[in-house]
Design an enzyme around this catalytic site. Sequence first.
Site, PDB file in Angstrom:
ATOM      1  N   GLY A 188       0.808  -1.219   0.000  1.00  0.00           N
ATOM      2  CA  GLY A 188       0.000   0.000   0.000  1.00  0.00           C
ATOM      3  C   GLY A 188       0.838   1.266   0.000  1.00  0.00           C
ATOM      4  N   SER A 189       0.587   2.182  -0.933  1.00  0.00           N
ATOM      5  CA  SER A 189       1.501   3.307  -1.070  1.00  0.00           C
ATOM      6  C   SER A 189       1.008   4.276  -2.148  1.00  0.00           C
ATOM      7  CB  SER A 189       2.890   2.789  -1.434  1.00  0.00           C
ATOM      8  OG  SER A 189       2.791   1.767  -2.409  1.00  0.00           O
TER       9      SER A 189
END
Length: 246
Positions: free
Chosen positions: A205-206
């Site tokens: 996640g990013s």
Amino acid sequence: MPMPSLDKPEGPGLPVTTTVKWRFPAVHPEGQKFVAIAFALTLLLTIASNIFFWPMLGLTVWVAAFFRDPVRTTPRGDDLVVAPADGLVTMIERVPVPRELTGELGSDPMVRVSIFMSVFDVHINRAPIAGTIKQVVYISGKFLNADLDKASEDNERQHFVVEGYDGRRVGFTQIAGLVARRIVGFAKVGDIVAVGQRVGLIRFGSRVDVYLPEGCTPQVALGQRSVAGETVIGRYGQPAVSGTAQ
């Protein structure tokens, strides 16, 4: 007739046509150890109790899916900037250039396109243009929600600047998110990369920010989904998509 490689520069402005057919995505080598760990835990917990089998098997499949590395067919042209990440376009605005990049990009504000990657998106990041890696800067930081604007300044991040064959430079930044704890880069200063070439990944996640040079207008809209190595997010000499930053 051999198929053109997507990972080696073939010169600026060359169109790409391929006969690549869909195949089940491979797991990137960076993720293979995590899949092995998840599978080993599945076996161990299943020995202890059968109730763990399906939940742990689901976790193992998700880990493998997270590190999937699908084949992409990348458009090429001197006037194109291609998405470096899969995900949702959440911000398009003119902002000051990060201070770490002013030496290569200058100090004038640039249009930033932010792409948010959920834990279900492909997390392999790709070069937005063909050229030479002029700068790579890693900065440790916090792990705020990557969808927040201040994540660009506060979170763990890694900046890249690529200089194209025409001398124009594009900057992009990998930003760790609330869940992500590790940014992995594959490219270093001096490397010559093809547009769409794999240059790094972020675990779990990013976000990726892309800084478009003057004269390059956004070709995506807020809420649109981008595909790394395929979606054209910027183009020189074209009007911007309605509602985007100028």
